[in-house]
Design a protein around this motif. Structure first.
Motif, PDB file in Angstrom:
ATOM      1  N   GLN A  32       0.834  -1.206   0.000  1.00  0.00           N
ATOM      2  CA  GLN A  32       0.000   0.000   0.000  1.00  0.00           C
ATOM      3  C   GLN A  32       0.869   1.257   0.000  1.00  0.00           C
ATOM      4  OE1 GLN A  32      -2.450  -0.901   3.480  1.00  0.00           O
ATOM      5  NE2 GLN A  32      -4.217  -1.206   2.146  1.00  0.00           N
ATOM      6  N   LEU A  33       2.004   1.217   0.726  1.00  0.00           N
ATOM      7  CA  LEU A  33       2.905   2.374   0.711  1.00  0.00           C
ATOM      8  C   LEU A  33       3.463   2.612  -0.693  1.00  0.00           C
ATOM      9  CD1 LEU A  33       4.887   1.776   4.031  1.00  0.00           C
ATOM     10  CD2 LEU A  33       3.303   3.648   3.557  1.00  0.00           C
ATOM     11  N   VAL A  34       3.844   1.526  -1.363  1.00  0.00           N
ATOM     12  CA  VAL A  34       4.374   1.652  -2.725  1.00  0.00           C
ATOM     13  C   VAL A  34       3.290   2.189  -3.671  1.00  0.00           C
ATOM     14  CG1 VAL A  34       5.265   0.357  -4.685  1.00  0.00           C
ATOM     15  CG2 VAL A  34       6.109  -0.137  -2.392  1.00  0.00           C
ATOM     16  N   ALA A  35       2.075   1.650  -3.547  1.00  0.00           N
ATOM     17  CA  ALA A  35       0.978   2.146  -4.395  1.00  0.00           C
ATOM     18  C   ALA A  35       0.664   3.598  -4.079  1.00  0.00           C
ATOM     19  CB  ALA A  35      -0.264   1.272  -4.198  1.00  0.00           C
ATOM     20  N   VAL A  64       2.040   2.544 -14.222  1.00  0.00           N
ATOM     21  CA  VAL A  64       2.497   1.363 -14.958  1.00  0.00           C
ATOM     22  C   VAL A  64       3.958   1.070 -14.646  1.00  0.00           C
ATOM     23  CG1 VAL A  64       2.972   0.466 -17.273  1.00  0.00           C
ATOM     24  CG2 VAL A  64       0.796   1.616 -16.801  1.00  0.00           C
ATOM     25  N   VAL A  65       4.805   2.123 -14.623  1.00  0.00           N
ATOM     26  CA  VAL A  65       6.224   1.916 -14.289  1.00  0.00           C
ATOM     27  C   VAL A  65       6.362   1.361 -12.881  1.00  0.00           C
ATOM     28  CG1 VAL A  65       8.422   3.090 -13.888  1.00  0.00           C
ATOM     29  CG2 VAL A  65       7.040   3.679 -15.890  1.00  0.00           C
ATOM     30  N   GLY A  66       5.590   1.899 -11.936  1.00  0.00           N
ATOM     31  CA  GLY A  66       5.634   1.389 -10.562  1.00  0.00           C
ATOM     32  C   GLY A  66       5.181  -0.054 -10.467  1.00  0.00           C
ATOM     33  N   LEU A 117       2.747  -3.532  -6.243  1.00  0.00           N
ATOM     34  CA  LEU A 117       1.754  -2.528  -5.885  1.00  0.00           C
ATOM     35  C   LEU A 117       0.474  -3.182  -5.394  1.00  0.00           C
ATOM     36  CD1 LEU A 117       3.637  -0.564  -7.444  1.00  0.00           C
ATOM     37  CD2 LEU A 117       1.580   0.485  -8.403  1.00  0.00           C
ATOM     38  N   TYR A 118      -0.193  -2.502  -4.485  1.00  0.00           N
ATOM     39  CA  TYR A 118      -1.508  -2.957  -4.042  1.00  0.00           C
ATOM     40  C   TYR A 118      -2.514  -2.718  -5.168  1.00  0.00           C
ATOM     41  CZ  TYR A 118      -5.886  -3.112  -1.430  1.00  0.00           C
ATOM     42  OH  TYR A 118      -7.148  -3.422  -0.999  1.00  0.00           O
ATOM     43  N   ALA A 119      -3.295  -3.736  -5.527  1.00  0.00           N
ATOM     44  CA  ALA A 119      -4.338  -3.600  -6.549  1.00  0.00           C
ATOM     45  C   ALA A 119      -5.701  -3.656  -5.879  1.00  0.00           C
ATOM     46  CB  ALA A 119      -4.219  -4.719  -7.583  1.00  0.00           C
TER      47      ALA A 119
END
Length: 283
Positions: free
Chosen positions: A77-80, A144-146, A152-154
């Motif tokens: 979630q932090l990355v997203a 998209v790059v991330g 990433l959280y989806a």
């Protein structure tokens, strides 16, 4: 003959609401076309926010440490939060808009005030077109790059996707209303660079752009949620991360709607008072 003339006059008078909606649609479409012409700027901005996305992502993962959880946010979630936030940065466009203050300084705002449409609605619809262009062209690249480089959280619920888009548009309109108020200060100040700097600092720290509001102490979070800043980015990002689902998510979007209505009403009142001070030299 008389009936024909009455019908013709009524057609010419039209419906004021329908006429206003046609005007709004035309100005919004013009705003979309205007920003779609800046292709190199769009590409450059997408590359820049993507590079900064890597820096912010590694920094926030270092803050999370081995535990991988901060303020209730898991690692994915932090990355997203970072990568969606980088894409959302172009949508809300908090920095760098001084078009109205420049026209006030040069006196060109007098031409805006002579037009049949209130400048507030002209600028608001133009910014709505810009928001549409940013959603289409600037949001997806960093996301998209991330997604290709990090986990990433989806969102699990299909309803999250349209809710996020609505929340992102409302966040952009809250940002517009606050930027419009900052620009209106030029009617009283010859130089608004100080006001603009204060706006950039506050919006960067308190909107969720730099870090989630959950990182602040409890008393600071309580104060910040009484301001419109979280409605710009924190609410759309929490919606995308499904921090609020169902009625709580609808309530957060309702809070954004309330801020948009309240801030546009304040803009209209401040502008009404500001134009009484307008003196165009030589005109």
């Amino acid at each position: 003959m008389t009936g024909t003339m009455l019908a013709d006059v009524r057609r010419r008078q039209g419906n004021p609401v329908a006429d206003w909606l046609r005007m709004a649609a035309a100005v919004t479409a013009a705003g979309f076309r205007r920003y779609s012409t800046y292709r190199q700027a769009t590409v450059g901005a997408a590359v820049t926010v993507t590079v900064f996305g890597f820096l912010k992502c590694y920094l926030i993962l270092a803050v999370a440490g081995p535990a991988g959880t901060v303020a209730g946010y898991r690692g994915d979630q932090l990355v997203a939060f970072i990568w969606i936030g980088q894409g959302l940065f172009g949508v809300v466009a908090m920095w760098g808009w001084s078009e109205l203050s420049d026209r006030v300084r040069t006196g060109d705002v007098a031409a805006d005030l002579l037009r049949p449409v209130n400048p507030l609605w002209t600028y608001a619809c133009t910014d709505l077109g810009r928001i549409g262009h940013a959603l289409a062209m600037r949001l997806l690249v960093p996301v998209v790059v991330g997604a290709l480089t990090f986990h990433l959280y989806a969102p699990r619920l299909w309803a999250t996707y349209p809710a996020f888009l609505v929340s992102a548009v409302l966040g952009g309109m809250v940002s517009f209303a606050l930027r419009y108020l900052v620009n209106l200060s030029s009617f009283w100040l010859l130089d608004i660079r100080g006001v603009m700097t204060a706006w950039v600092l506050c919006s960067s720290l308190f909107s969720g752009l730099t870090m989630p509001i959950g990182f602040f102490p409890a008393w600071a979070r309580a104060v910040l949620w009484l301001t419109p800043f979280p409605a710009i980015m924190q609410v759309p990002l929490d919606t995308a991360l499904e921090r609020h689902v169902g009625w709580p998510a609808a309530g957060m979007i309702g809070l954004q709607v309330a801020w948009v209505v309240a801030l546009l009403a304040i803009c209209w009142l401040v502008q009404r008072r500001a134009v009484r001070r307008l003196v165009v030299q030589g005109g």
